[in-house]
Design an enzyme around this catalytic site. Structure first.
Site, PDB file in Angstrom:
ATOM      1  N   ASP A 140      -2.942 -11.518   5.023  1.00 42.47           N
ATOM      2  CA  ASP A 140      -3.397 -12.162   3.890  1.00 42.47           C
ATOM      3  C   ASP A 140      -3.809 -11.018   2.741  1.00 42.47           C
ATOM      4  O   ASP A 140      -4.113  -9.891   2.805  1.00 42.47           O
ATOM      5  CB  ASP A 140      -4.513 -12.771   3.829  1.00 42.47           C
ATOM      6  N   TYR A 142      -5.302  -9.258  -0.473  1.00 40.80           N
ATOM      7  CA  TYR A 142      -6.754  -9.361  -0.746  1.00 40.80           C
ATOM      8  C   TYR A 142      -6.898 -10.171  -1.982  1.00 40.80           C
ATOM      9  O   TYR A 142      -5.966 -10.296  -2.912  1.00 40.80           O
ATOM     10  CB  TYR A 142      -7.107  -7.786  -1.388  1.00 40.80           C
ATOM     11  N   PHE A 153      -1.739  -3.943   2.928  1.00 44.85           N
ATOM     12  CA  PHE A 153      -2.890  -2.832   3.000  1.00 44.85           C
ATOM     13  C   PHE A 153      -3.153  -1.947   2.012  1.00 44.85           C
ATOM     14  O   PHE A 153      -4.235  -1.188   1.793  1.00 44.85           O
ATOM     15  CB  PHE A 153      -2.576  -2.021   4.141  1.00 44.85           C
ATOM     16  N   HIS A 266      -5.468  -4.356  15.917  1.00 44.58           N
ATOM     17  CA  HIS A 266      -5.690  -4.160  14.383  1.00 44.58           C
ATOM     18  C   HIS A 266      -6.429  -3.257  14.180  1.00 44.58           C
ATOM     19  O   HIS A 266      -7.531  -2.776  14.923  1.00 44.58           O
ATOM     20  CB  HIS A 266      -6.097  -5.422  13.963  1.00 44.58           C
TER      21      HIS A 266
END
Length: 376
Positions: A140, A142, A153, A266
């Site tokens: 998703d 930010y 990222f 992750h």
């Protein structure tokens, strides 16, 4: 007659030489193998030249209905043509048009959406299809101001790198000790994108301050098509980096004889200590690219102009003396390996006070990922 024979022999020699020049060289560069990128790209790709050259964007736009033109204005104006040519049938499907109607309704209601509209497809412009070497799969975007800008990222300055990206830096440094983190805790990853690393979130928009608010609206199907497209068109192979269970599910259909698929937990602070720091994905990625395409086509993971981290076979230089603060604020049990408690403490207050509330969504989203990982 002798003169004519000599002329014919010379002509045959030139013809054969020209044919030889057209043959692809072993271990040639990705660009030389797929051909020089052109302005227009077709739906079908060929093994030697990549996308062929008959996509007429103006003609395609003219074929759309007035409603389709209105709904797809963002795709027409901002999705790189190398991608649009391949996805033009996908964006006119009822499911995608329904997604666009939903986003249109959100916009008209005054709802704030991230990333900014013009940056939703920035991944496509930084990394055109014919330049993709590596795919990093995020989740998703930010959802606070000055964070998401269309690359998974990545955050724009002066916003500091979120906890997962901090851990990604640690993973790179474990593979390449000369790696230097960006100054001012930076998290801008456009250099990677420009070098062929497709930083793709599986959901491309989000409502401000509401994590996962645009999930299951249609983005996931679209970005799965993007992933599958890369696997189909980049015929000599690319590297897929899938971190966490949700990302792993995105690459289940990838041909692993043709492509390199690297999976692990992750980089979330809640799961990274269970194998992310030691997965060596950044070096393994370059080892594979080096073997497949040659050293010149490996990824330079550096984010500063002071050093490079691309060559997996070169001797790694010792960290420069000015890197003494590179791990500032992290408790370590061995070089580059923060303890799990240290990571949890850092997550509570990893940056100056004015930034603490900007990454609460990182913890919220990644708790779900960590729970999914532990359940498998």
């Amino acid at each position: 007659m002798a003169g004519q024979t000599g002329t014919k022999r010379d002509a045959d020699h030139l013809k054969n030489s020209a044919a030889d020049r057209k043959k692809p060289r072993a271990n040639g560069s990705i660009t030389s193998f797929f051909g020089v990128p052109k302005r227009t790209v077709s739906v079908e790709a060929t093994p030697l030249t990549g996308p062929s050259l008959n996509f007429d964007k103006q003609k395609w736009v003219a074929s759309l209905s007035p409603e389709q033109k209105e709904l797809l204005q963002l795709e027409i104006e901002t999705l790189d043509e190398s991608w649009l040519a391949q996805l033009k049938e996908e964006v006119v499907k009822p499911e995608f048009l329904a997604l666009k109607r939903f986003l249109q309704k959100e916009k008209r209601s005054g709802t704030k959406i991230f990333p900014p509209e013009e940056e939703v497809y920035s991944w496509s412009r930084h990394t055109p299809l014919h330049k993709v070497k590596v795919v990093v799969i995020g989740q998703d975007p930010y959802h606070n101001h000055n964070q998401a800008h269309g690359l998974a990222f990545s955050v724009r300055p002066p916003t500091p790198a979120p906890p997962s990206l901090v851990n990604i830096y640690t993973g790179i440094k474990n593979d390449y000790p000369s790696f230097q983190r960006p100054p001012n805790k930076g998290g801008l990853l456009t250099p990677w994108a420009d070098r062929g690393v497709l930083l793709l979130n599986t959901c491309l928009t989000v409502r401000a301050h509401q994590a996962a608010s645009h999930s299951n609206k249609g983005w996931e199907q679209f970005t799965q098509k993007v992933i599958d497209l890369v696997a189909r068109v980049r015929t000599r192979g690319v590297v897929f980096l899938a971190w966490g269970t949700p990302a792993g599910k995105r690459v289940t259909g990838i041909n692993r004889e043709k492509h390199c698929v690297l999976q692990s937990v992750h980089p979330s602070p809640l799961s990274a200590s269970r194998g992310f720091f030691t997965n060596q994905h950044f070096k393994k990625c370059n080892d594979w690219l080096s073997e497949r395409y040659g050293l010149d086509e490996t990824i330079d993971w550096s984010l500063s102009s002071k050093n490079k981290t691309s060559n997996p076979l070169a001797d790694i230089q010792a960290p420069a003396s000015n890197e003494s603060n590179d791990n500032e604020g992290l408790a370590v049990i061995s070089p580059g390996f923060p303890t799990e408690q240290a990571l949890r403490d850092d997550l509570k207050n990893p940056y100056p006070t004015e930034h603490v509330d900007e990454f609460d969504e990182d913890l919220d989203a990644l708790e779900v990922l960590a729970a999914a990982d532990s359940a498998t």
